[in-house]
Enzyme design. Structure first.
Site, PDB file in Angstrom:
ATOM      1  N   ASP A  34       0.820  -1.213   0.000  1.00 26.30           N
ATOM      2  CA  ASP A  34       0.000   0.000   0.000  1.00 26.30           C
ATOM      3  C   ASP A  34       0.850   1.258   0.000  1.00 26.30           C
ATOM      4  O   ASP A  34       0.568   2.211  -0.729  1.00 26.30           O
ATOM      5  CB  ASP A  34      -0.908   0.021   1.242  1.00 26.30           C
ATOM      6  N   ASP A  38       0.788   4.275  -2.596  1.00 21.80           N
ATOM      7  CA  ASP A  38       0.481   5.639  -2.142  1.00 21.80           C
ATOM      8  C   ASP A  38       1.548   6.637  -2.586  1.00 21.80           C
ATOM      9  O   ASP A  38       1.244   7.781  -2.930  1.00 21.80           O
ATOM     10  CB  ASP A  38       0.334   5.675  -0.620  1.00 21.80           C
ATOM     11  N   SER A  83     -13.938   7.211  -3.008  1.00 24.87           N
ATOM     12  CA  SER A  83     -12.791   6.685  -2.282  1.00 24.87           C
ATOM     13  C   SER A  83     -12.401   7.724  -1.228  1.00 24.87           C
ATOM     14  O   SER A  83     -13.154   8.662  -0.965  1.00 24.87           O
ATOM     15  CB  SER A  83     -11.647   6.424  -3.261  1.00 24.87           C
ATOM     16  N   LEU A  84     -11.227   7.565  -0.624  1.00 22.70           N
ATOM     17  CA  LEU A  84     -10.746   8.523   0.368  1.00 22.70           C
ATOM     18  C   LEU A  84      -9.327   8.959   0.031  1.00 22.70           C
ATOM     19  O   LEU A  84      -8.524   8.154  -0.431  1.00 22.70           O
ATOM     20  CB  LEU A  84     -10.749   7.903   1.769  1.00 22.70           C
ATOM     21  N   GLU A 114     -13.362   6.394  12.793  1.00 22.83           N
ATOM     22  CA  GLU A 114     -13.819   5.014  12.611  1.00 22.83           C
ATOM     23  C   GLU A 114     -12.664   4.157  12.117  1.00 22.83           C
ATOM     24  O   GLU A 114     -11.713   4.667  11.520  1.00 22.83           O
ATOM     25  CB  GLU A 114     -14.966   4.963  11.587  1.00 22.83           C
ATOM     26  N   LYS A 116     -10.651   1.873   9.661  1.00 22.64           N
ATOM     27  CA  LYS A 116     -10.594   1.684   8.200  1.00 22.64           C
ATOM     28  C   LYS A 116     -10.401   0.194   7.943  1.00 22.64           C
ATOM     29  O   LYS A 116      -9.295  -0.333   8.012  1.00 22.64           O
ATOM     30  CB  LYS A 116      -9.454   2.492   7.575  1.00 22.64           C
ATOM     31  N   ARG A 137     -18.553  -1.513  -4.909  1.00 23.27           N
ATOM     32  CA  ARG A 137     -18.314  -0.115  -5.286  1.00 23.27           C
ATOM     33  C   ARG A 137     -18.036   0.023  -6.777  1.00 23.27           C
ATOM     34  O   ARG A 137     -18.453   0.986  -7.408  1.00 23.27           O
ATOM     35  CB  ARG A 137     -17.143   0.462  -4.487  1.00 23.27           C
ATOM     36  N   CYS A 422      18.138 -16.359 -17.047  1.00 21.28           N
ATOM     37  CA  CYS A 422      18.669 -17.557 -17.692  1.00 21.28           C
ATOM     38  C   CYS A 422      18.436 -17.398 -19.187  1.00 21.28           C
ATOM     39  O   CYS A 422      17.319 -17.106 -19.615  1.00 21.28           O
ATOM     40  CB  CYS A 422      17.944 -18.797 -17.168  1.00 21.28           C
ATOM     41  N   CYS A 427      15.528 -24.262 -20.849  1.00 16.06           N
ATOM     42  CA  CYS A 427      15.438 -24.358 -19.382  1.00 16.06           C
ATOM     43  C   CYS A 427      14.062 -24.889 -18.982  1.00 16.06           C
ATOM     44  O   CYS A 427      13.035 -24.294 -19.339  1.00 16.06           O
ATOM     45  CB  CYS A 427      15.672 -22.996 -18.746  1.00 16.06           C
TER      46      CYS A 427
END
Length: 663
Positions: A34, A38, A83-84, A114, A116, A137, A422, A427
């Site tokens: 994350d 970000d 979203s936030l 609250e 998350k 969503r 390689c 292989c």
């Protein structure tokens, strides 16, 4: 940075962020932590702020969530799901608080805090006291209808005492205890355990069989009433109390506190979160007063009155027992740290990818070291550093193999002296990984041929290239132990069915470096046939919007390699028929227009309406913006209609669209 450099960097960031958005929101299979995501997102925001003329309407900073899976019915949200924005530390939170004070002309702001939750966002709609629709969503405007699966969740009220229409938002997740039990069951059935609880929750909601969804033990945690204006709710806490009274599960709400108390709460919960029964990756901080919220309003993808205050990744010490070097389909040698199992963020971590020799060297990671492991965003584990004071006197630097650890062949350093590969085309590991990729769902979709059997086929020499799959006979299959009549039939049917495929899938299946699903789609649309694609020049490739210089060179080199050209010819000779799904357009009032469709249109599904608009020459957008030319309005039109009217967008009624579509 000058404007040309900024343009190139914005294009790179946009492509990278879109790729990771798809992995996270649609595929439930994130590759990066994350905090790394970000950082990329924040860099793009800053560049777009510095060079506003370079910001595009389809920038990831304007989008919410991911794409919609085709297997589910689409559902248009009555009110957009946002979203936030994130704040990553105390300084950034205090900047947010200062901004709220200035914009509201208040010396002190009261917030509701609250948890998350680290799950999947859901919207539940109740009419006359009954649950009528539950949806994901999606892209914030349109989600997936998962009503039947949500009704299987034990703590979701199927009926409530409130008879007015109620739109509830919340998070679907799996508790740590249930996640552990779920993975134990999978191990007993010799199935691959889930990587994390979020993936398991998201995948559970997207099951077509509701009985399978029920097995995931999903729980719903409510956190918002979207249509709060229809009720006498003056602040966030009253909304949460109301939801609790109606029988919804509401957890971790801290009402009516100032910035100082927010910080105290943040540090307290960050310390205690590992003891919680569910995963959280931060706190949601909301301005408490709804009148203040309305005054502050929204940005394109997030409210201005709320932020997600992300936690620092949880860290644990453990011992690195060994470093194994694995070989992928392109020959990339990837070191993997084998650890003494350690619990980090509620998950047992025993393997951590070290990516390349440079990471081992820069961190001076050695076998036997005590290392610090984090799970950033509570998803992907990573070694951050070595605890040098615990290193033994006889430790030695790790020597990266100079030969392939699987076949003993030569290796070469590519990609800016980072990735060792390689270079032996024979292989066994490269062949096996390549075949796995070729048969995968986004590629040729041979769903009946699993990794276990691919390993058997390649080890025996039956399959050396993807074209060999199409030569397999029933007699070939019966030479292997545990191969029954039914399984052999399924495999041969799966191989045969894969011959009729799309050009996009075929190009993707070839495994060209730098070519993912999005680039494969661009190539298919540009060249329209495999024969045209085979003749691609470097100029052709660089003329395609969305394909950069590095990708163009990689594709060109692939198409000028005798071995890979022979593979394409062998596949075509085997009966593989890649067809371009061409959209035929006709001149109409929609030609060259950016169009959004809202509501239901008689005789059309959402997808068929989109295809019809494209045949009429339109570019179909998912959301109304200043660049939208026409909004096509069906029955039960949602919030898009009001937004279009506010922006002065032309409105086309469904009847007119139907006449155009039917010619």
């Amino acid at each position: 940075m000058n404007i040309e450099e900024a343009k190139q960097r914005i294009e790179q960031l946009t492509e990278t962020i879109n790729y990771h958005n798809k992995l996270y929101y649609t595929d439930d299979n994130p590759e990066i932590e994350d905090y790394e995501y970000d950082k990329l997102f924040r860099e793009l925001e800053n560049l777009e702020r510095e060079f506003p003329e370079l910001k595009k309407d389809d920038s990831p900073t304007n989008k919410v969530g991911g794409t919609i899976l085709e297997k589910f019915e689409k559902f248009e949200h009555p009110i957009a799901m946002y979203s936030l924005s994130n704040v990553m530390n105390e300084e950034e939170f205090l900047e947010f608080d200062n901004r709220m004070q200035k914009e509201l002309n208040q010396s002190k702001i009261k917030y509701t805090v609250e948890n998350k939750f680290d799950g999947l966002a859901l919207e539940l709609i109740y009419e006359k006291g009954k649950l009528t629709v539950a949806s994901t969503r999606g892209d914030g405007q349109v989600g997936e209808n998962v009503t039947n699966n949500v009704k299987m969740m034990s703590n979701v009220p199927k009926s409530i005492k409130e008879k007015k229409k109620l739109i509830v938002r919340g998070e679907a997740l799996i508790t740590k205890k249930d996640f552990e039990a779920l993975n134990k069951e999978r191990e007993e059935l010799e199935e691959i355990p889930f990587a994390n609880a979020r993936n398991a929750a998201s995948g559970g909601l997207r099951q077509l069989d509701s009985a399978e969804s029920k097995k995931r033990r999903l729980k719903f945690f409510a956190y918002q009433i979207a249509n709060y204006k229809d009720f006498d709710l003056t602040n966030e806490y009253k909304s949460m109390e109301f939801l609790s009274e109606l029988g919804f599960t509401v957890e971790g709400v801290h009402p009516n506190i100032d910035a100082k108390k927010v910080l105290e709460t943040y540090y307290d919960i960050q310390e205690k979160r590992s003891k919680m029964d569910y995963e959280i990756d931060g706190l949601v901080i909301k301005v408490d007063d709804v009148k203040h919220q309305e005054k502050l309003g929204f940005l394109s993808r997030a409210p201005r009155f709320a932020v997600a205050f992300k936690f620092k990744p949880e860290e644990k010490e453990t011992v690195l027992k060994n470093i194994e070097v694995q070989v992928g389909r392109t020959g990339a040698l990837t070191p993997v740290a084998k650890l003494e199992p350690v619990q980090v963020g509620g998950v047992t971590v025993s393997n951590v990818t070290l990516h390349n020799p440079n990471e081992i060297k820069s961190k001076d990671i050695r076998i036997g070291d005590t290392v610090v492991v984090i799970r950033s965003g509570d998803v992907i584990p990573k070694i951050t550093r070595v605890v040098l004071e615990k290193r033994t006197a006889d430790s030695k630097p790790f020597e990266f193999p100079k030969k392939c650890p699987v076949c003993g062949g030569d290796t070469a350093v590519t990609d800016g002296d980072v990735i060792v590969r390689c270079i032996n085309e024979e292989c066994p590991s490269k062949i096996t990984r390549y075949i796995e990729y070729f048969v995968s769902k986004p590629a040729m979709n041979m769903e009946r041929i699993g990794k276990e059997w691919i390993a058997v086929f390649t080890k025996s020499g039956l399959v050396k290239t993807p074209a060999d799959l199409y030569k397999i006979t029933r007699d070939d299959l019966f030479k292997f132990e545990r191969m029954g009549e039914k399984l052999a039939g399924y495999m041969l049917e799966s191989i045969e069915n894969s011959k009729n495929t799309t050009l996009k899938r075929f190009i993707y299946a070839l495994g060209i470096r730098q070519v993912g699903e999005t680039t494969a789609d661009l190539l298919a649309k540009y060249f329209t046939s495999i024969e045209n694609f085979k003749k691609a020049t470097i100029d052709d490739l660089q003329n395609i919007e969305g394909i950069g210089e590095i990708s163009a060179k990689s594709i060109y080199d692939f198409l000028h390699n005798e071995k890979t050209l022979k593979l394409i010819d062998d596949l075509l000779a085997s009966g593989v028929n890649p067809v371009f799904e061409k959209v035929v357009t006709v001149e109409s009032p929609l030609t060259g227009k950016n169009v959004v469709i809202t509501g239901s249109i008689e005789g059309f599904t959402r997808n068929s309406a989109k295809e019809a608009a494209e045949r009429l020459g339109a570019t179909v957008q998912s959301a109304v913006s200043k660049n939208t030319n026409i909004l096509i309005v069906g029955e039960k039109a949602g919030s898009k209609l009001k937004k279009a009217q506010d922006l002065g967008v032309e409105i086309m009624e469904a009847d007119e669209f139907i006449k155009l579509a039917n010619g």
